[in-house]
Design an enzyme around this catalytic site. Structure first.
Site, short mmCIF file in Angstrom:
data_model
loop_
_atom_site.label_atom_id
_atom_site.label_comp_id
_atom_site.label_asym_id
_atom_site.label_seq_id
_atom_site.Cartn_x
_atom_site.Cartn_y
_atom_site.Cartn_z
N THR A 182 0.80 -1.22 0.00
CA THR A 182 0.00 0.00 0.00
C THR A 182 0.83 1.27 0.00
O THR A 182 0.27 2.37 0.02
CB THR A 182 -0.93 0.02 1.23
OG1 THR A 182 -0.13 -0.10 2.41
CG2 THR A 182 -1.92 -1.14 1.18
N GLY A 229 -1.99 6.73 -1.98
CA GLY A 229 -2.57 8.08 -2.01
C GLY A 229 -1.99 8.91 -3.14
O GLY A 229 -2.71 9.63 -3.83
N CYS A 230 -0.67 8.82 -3.32
CA CYS A 230 -0.02 9.53 -4.42
C CYS A 230 -0.59 9.07 -5.75
O CYS A 230 -0.86 9.88 -6.65
CB CYS A 230 1.49 9.27 -4.41
SG CYS A 230 2.34 9.69 -2.89
#
Length: 270
Positions: free
Chosen positions: A206, A210-211
Protein backbone atom coordinates in the site's frame (compact mmCIF):
# COMPACT_ATOMS: atom_id res chain seq x y z
CA UNK A 1 -3.24 14.86 -31.52
CA UNK A 2 -1.55 16.99 -28.87
CA UNK A 3 -0.67 15.04 -25.74
CA UNK A 4 -2.16 16.47 -22.56
CA UNK A 5 0.23 17.40 -19.77
CA UNK A 6 0.31 17.17 -15.99
CA UNK A 7 2.71 18.48 -13.34
CA UNK A 8 3.41 16.91 -9.97
CA UNK A 9 4.77 19.13 -7.21
CA UNK A 10 5.92 16.75 -4.50
CA UNK A 11 8.78 15.07 -2.69
CA UNK A 12 11.03 12.39 -4.13
CA UNK A 13 10.83 8.79 -2.88
CA UNK A 14 14.14 7.05 -3.60
CA UNK A 15 12.48 3.62 -3.28
CA UNK A 16 10.18 4.48 -6.18
CA UNK A 17 6.85 3.56 -4.62
CA UNK A 18 5.49 6.98 -3.61
CA UNK A 19 6.13 10.67 -4.19
CA UNK A 20 7.11 12.04 -7.59
CA UNK A 21 8.26 8.63 -8.78
CA UNK A 22 4.78 7.19 -8.23
CA UNK A 23 3.18 10.32 -9.68
CA UNK A 24 5.23 10.24 -12.89
CA UNK A 25 4.53 6.54 -13.45
CA UNK A 26 0.83 6.97 -12.79
CA UNK A 27 0.42 10.01 -15.02
CA UNK A 28 2.30 8.30 -17.84
CA UNK A 29 0.21 5.13 -17.55
CA UNK A 30 -2.93 7.27 -17.61
CA UNK A 31 -1.97 8.80 -20.92
CA UNK A 32 -0.53 12.25 -20.20
CA UNK A 33 2.94 13.80 -20.45
CA UNK A 34 4.22 13.98 -16.87
CA UNK A 35 6.48 16.68 -15.39
CA UNK A 36 7.73 17.32 -11.86
CA UNK A 37 8.90 20.02 -9.46
CA UNK A 38 10.71 18.52 -6.47
CA UNK A 39 9.88 19.95 -3.06
CA UNK A 40 12.20 17.66 -1.11
CA UNK A 41 14.55 14.71 -1.40
CA UNK A 42 13.68 11.90 0.99
CA UNK A 43 15.64 8.85 2.05
CA UNK A 44 12.78 6.40 2.52
CA UNK A 45 11.40 3.01 1.64
CA UNK A 46 8.20 1.16 2.44
CA UNK A 47 9.15 0.82 6.11
CA UNK A 48 9.88 4.43 6.98
CA UNK A 49 11.44 7.81 6.24
CA UNK A 50 15.09 8.16 7.26
CA UNK A 51 15.88 11.71 6.21
CA UNK A 52 14.36 14.71 4.40
CA UNK A 53 16.24 17.45 2.58
CA UNK A 54 13.99 20.26 1.38
CA UNK A 55 14.38 22.30 -1.77
CA UNK A 56 14.91 25.99 -1.12
CA UNK A 57 11.95 28.25 -1.96
CA UNK A 58 14.00 29.96 -4.69
CA UNK A 59 14.96 26.67 -6.34
CA UNK A 60 11.35 25.45 -6.22
CA UNK A 61 10.24 28.73 -7.81
CA UNK A 62 12.76 28.22 -10.62
CA UNK A 63 11.49 24.70 -11.24
CA UNK A 64 7.90 25.92 -11.49
CA UNK A 65 8.84 28.79 -13.78
CA UNK A 66 10.81 26.44 -16.03
CA UNK A 67 7.80 24.17 -16.46
CA UNK A 68 5.05 26.77 -16.88
CA UNK A 69 7.05 28.97 -19.26
CA UNK A 70 7.72 26.07 -21.63
CA UNK A 71 5.12 23.28 -21.28
CA UNK A 72 1.97 24.61 -19.62
CA UNK A 73 0.36 21.80 -17.59
CA UNK A 74 -3.28 20.89 -18.15
CA UNK A 75 -3.45 19.73 -14.52
CA UNK A 76 -1.34 20.06 -11.39
CA UNK A 77 -1.06 17.58 -8.53
CA UNK A 78 0.46 18.79 -5.24
CA UNK A 79 1.74 16.19 -2.82
CA UNK A 80 4.32 16.36 -0.04
CA UNK A 81 5.29 19.92 0.87
CA UNK A 82 6.94 19.98 4.27
CA UNK A 83 7.17 23.71 5.10
CA UNK A 84 5.10 26.86 4.93
CA UNK A 85 7.69 28.75 2.90
CA UNK A 86 7.53 26.23 0.07
CA UNK A 87 3.72 26.21 0.14
CA UNK A 88 3.64 29.99 -0.21
CA UNK A 89 5.93 29.81 -3.25
CA UNK A 90 3.71 27.18 -4.87
CA UNK A 91 0.56 29.18 -4.23
CA UNK A 92 2.08 32.40 -5.58
CA UNK A 93 3.39 30.75 -8.75
CA UNK A 94 0.14 28.88 -9.43
CA UNK A 95 -1.81 32.11 -9.10
CA UNK A 96 0.71 33.89 -11.34
CA UNK A 97 0.27 31.31 -14.10
CA UNK A 98 -3.46 30.78 -13.51
CA UNK A 99 -2.93 27.04 -13.08
CA UNK A 100 -5.81 24.73 -14.03
CA UNK A 101 -7.19 21.54 -12.45
CA UNK A 102 -5.19 21.73 -9.23
CA UNK A 103 -5.44 18.54 -7.14
CA UNK A 104 -4.07 18.80 -3.58
CA UNK A 105 -3.13 15.61 -1.75
CA UNK A 106 -2.45 16.95 1.77
CA UNK A 107 0.34 14.53 2.64
CA UNK A 108 0.96 14.88 6.37
CA UNK A 109 2.09 11.41 7.40
CA UNK A 110 3.63 8.60 5.34
CA UNK A 111 1.95 5.18 5.17
CA UNK A 112 4.73 3.95 7.48
CA UNK A 113 3.72 6.54 10.12
CA UNK A 114 6.56 9.02 9.59
CA UNK A 115 5.63 12.72 9.77
CA UNK A 116 6.10 14.53 6.47
CA UNK A 117 4.74 18.02 7.20
CA UNK A 118 5.68 20.55 9.85
CA UNK A 119 2.84 21.74 12.08
CA UNK A 120 2.98 25.34 10.87
CA UNK A 121 2.81 24.17 7.25
CA UNK A 122 -0.64 22.65 7.76
CA UNK A 123 -2.17 26.06 8.44
CA UNK A 124 -0.41 27.63 5.45
CA UNK A 125 -1.68 24.82 3.23
CA UNK A 126 -5.22 25.43 4.42
CA UNK A 127 -4.96 29.18 3.86
CA UNK A 128 -2.97 29.25 0.62
CA UNK A 129 -3.54 26.07 -1.39
CA UNK A 130 -7.00 24.74 -0.60
CA UNK A 131 -8.84 27.85 -1.85
CA UNK A 132 -7.28 27.40 -5.32
CA UNK A 133 -7.79 23.63 -5.48
CA UNK A 134 -10.23 21.96 -7.82
CA UNK A 135 -10.05 18.95 -5.49
CA UNK A 136 -8.43 18.02 -2.19
CA UNK A 137 -7.95 14.31 -1.41
CA UNK A 138 -7.43 13.77 2.34
CA UNK A 139 -7.49 10.42 4.07
CA UNK A 140 -9.39 10.23 7.35
CA UNK A 141 -6.55 11.37 9.68
CA UNK A 142 -5.82 14.29 7.33
CA UNK A 143 -9.50 15.17 7.08
CA UNK A 144 -9.71 15.25 10.88
CA UNK A 145 -6.95 17.86 10.90
CA UNK A 146 -8.51 19.92 8.09
CA UNK A 147 -12.04 19.81 9.53
CA UNK A 148 -11.28 19.78 13.25
CA UNK A 149 -13.68 16.85 13.64
CA UNK A 150 -13.36 13.24 14.79
CA UNK A 151 -14.32 10.80 12.03
CA UNK A 152 -15.53 7.35 13.03
CA UNK A 153 -18.58 6.70 10.82
CA UNK A 154 -19.84 7.32 7.30
CA UNK A 155 -22.01 10.12 8.68
CA UNK A 156 -18.89 11.68 10.20
CA UNK A 157 -17.20 11.49 6.81
CA UNK A 158 -20.09 13.37 5.21
CA UNK A 159 -20.02 16.07 7.88
CA UNK A 160 -16.25 16.51 7.60
CA UNK A 161 -16.27 16.60 3.80
CA UNK A 162 -18.95 19.29 3.84
CA UNK A 163 -17.05 21.35 6.40
CA UNK A 164 -13.81 21.21 4.40
CA UNK A 165 -15.49 21.80 1.06
CA UNK A 166 -17.64 24.69 2.27
CA UNK A 167 -14.83 26.38 4.19
CA UNK A 168 -12.37 27.01 1.38
CA UNK A 169 -14.29 26.28 -0.98
CA UNK A 170 -13.17 23.27 -3.00
CA UNK A 171 -14.33 19.80 -3.92
CA UNK A 172 -13.29 17.08 -1.47
CA UNK A 173 -12.58 13.40 -2.04
CA UNK A 174 -12.48 11.90 1.46
CA UNK A 175 -10.81 8.49 1.30
CA UNK A 176 -12.37 5.87 3.54
CA UNK A 177 -9.55 3.37 3.63
CA UNK A 178 -8.46 4.24 7.19
CA UNK A 179 -10.91 2.01 9.10
CA UNK A 180 -14.11 3.78 8.04
CA UNK A 181 -16.49 2.45 5.35
CA UNK A 182 -13.92 -0.03 4.06
CA UNK A 183 -12.63 1.16 0.66
CA UNK A 184 -15.53 3.52 -0.05
CA UNK A 185 -14.58 7.11 -0.89
CA UNK A 186 -16.79 10.17 -0.59
CA UNK A 187 -16.83 13.01 -3.12
CA UNK A 188 -18.33 16.32 -2.04
CA UNK A 189 -18.61 18.77 -4.92
CA UNK A 190 -21.02 21.59 -5.80
CA UNK A 191 -22.98 20.97 -2.61
CA UNK A 192 -23.63 17.30 -3.44
CA UNK A 193 -22.36 14.08 -1.89
CA UNK A 194 -21.46 11.05 -4.01
CA UNK A 195 -20.17 7.76 -2.65
CA UNK A 196 -17.76 5.69 -4.73
CA UNK A 197 -18.15 2.12 -3.58
CA UNK A 198 -14.98 0.05 -3.41
CA UNK A 199 -13.91 -3.39 -2.33
CA UNK A 200 -11.01 -3.70 0.09
CA UNK A 201 -8.22 -5.68 -1.54
CA UNK A 202 -5.99 -7.50 0.93
CA UNK A 203 -2.62 -6.47 -0.42
CA UNK A 204 0.32 -5.39 1.80
CA UNK A 205 1.72 -3.22 -1.02
CA UNK A 206 0.00 0.00 0.00
CA UNK A 207 3.02 2.33 -0.03
CA UNK A 208 2.13 5.23 -2.32
CA UNK A 209 -1.54 4.51 -2.90
CA UNK A 210 -2.57 8.08 -2.01
CA UNK A 211 -0.02 9.53 -4.42
CA UNK A 212 -1.24 7.21 -7.14
CA UNK A 213 -4.92 8.03 -6.70
CA UNK A 214 -4.48 11.81 -6.74
CA UNK A 215 -2.12 11.63 -9.73
CA UNK A 216 -4.55 9.47 -11.69
CA UNK A 217 -7.34 11.96 -10.95
CA UNK A 218 -5.14 14.85 -12.14
CA UNK A 219 -4.25 12.96 -15.32
CA UNK A 220 -7.91 12.38 -16.14
CA UNK A 221 -8.81 15.99 -15.41
CA UNK A 222 -6.01 17.00 -17.81
CA UNK A 223 -7.62 14.85 -20.49
CA UNK A 224 -10.91 16.71 -20.07
CA UNK A 225 -12.97 14.26 -18.03
CA UNK A 226 -15.37 15.60 -15.43
CA UNK A 227 -14.37 15.52 -11.77
CA UNK A 228 -16.70 12.63 -10.98
CA UNK A 229 -15.55 10.61 -13.99
CA UNK A 230 -11.90 11.37 -13.21
CA UNK A 231 -12.37 9.99 -9.70
CA UNK A 232 -14.13 6.87 -10.99
CA UNK A 233 -11.40 6.16 -13.54
CA UNK A 234 -8.68 6.73 -10.96
CA UNK A 235 -10.32 4.34 -8.50
CA UNK A 236 -10.63 1.69 -11.22
CA UNK A 237 -6.95 2.16 -12.04
CA UNK A 238 -5.69 1.81 -8.47
CA UNK A 239 -8.00 -1.15 -7.77
CA UNK A 240 -6.56 -2.93 -10.78
CA UNK A 241 -3.05 -2.17 -9.63
CA UNK A 242 -3.68 -3.53 -6.14
CA UNK A 243 -5.42 -6.61 -7.52
CA UNK A 244 -2.34 -7.41 -9.62
CA UNK A 245 -0.57 -8.43 -6.37
CA UNK A 246 2.94 -7.87 -7.73
CA UNK A 247 6.04 -8.65 -5.68
CA UNK A 248 9.35 -6.84 -6.12
CA UNK A 249 11.75 -8.97 -4.10
CA UNK A 250 12.92 -10.06 -0.69
CA UNK A 251 12.96 -7.78 2.33
CA UNK A 252 12.52 -7.67 6.07
CA UNK A 253 10.01 -4.87 6.50
CA UNK A 254 6.26 -5.45 6.93
CA UNK A 255 5.56 -3.49 3.75
CA UNK A 256 8.75 -4.28 1.87
CA UNK A 257 7.08 -5.00 -1.44
CA UNK A 258 6.58 -1.41 -2.56
CA UNK A 259 3.44 -0.29 -4.34
CA UNK A 260 5.42 0.02 -7.56
CA UNK A 261 2.63 -1.29 -9.76
CA UNK A 262 1.97 1.77 -11.89
CA UNK A 263 4.17 0.78 -14.80
CA UNK A 264 3.23 -2.88 -14.60
CA UNK A 265 -0.55 -2.55 -14.60
CA UNK A 266 -1.29 -1.79 -18.25
CA UNK A 267 -4.98 -2.56 -18.43
CA UNK A 268 -6.22 0.89 -17.45
CA UNK A 269 -8.80 2.60 -19.66
CA UNK A 270 -7.27 5.57 -21.42
Amino acid sequence: MKLKTALTIAGSDCSGGAGIQADLKTMTMNGVYAMSAVTALTAQNTTGVRAIQESTPDFLKNQLDAVFEDIYPDAVKIGMVASGGLIRVIAERLRHYDAKNVVVDPVMVATSGSALMKNDAVHVLMEELLPMAALVTPNIPEAEVLSGLTIETKADMETAAKRIGDSYPCAVLLKGGHSVSDANDLLYANGELHWFEGKRIHNPNTHGTGCTLSSAIAANLAKGFSLSESVRRAKDYISGSLAAMLDLGEGSGPMHHAFDLKSAFAEEVR
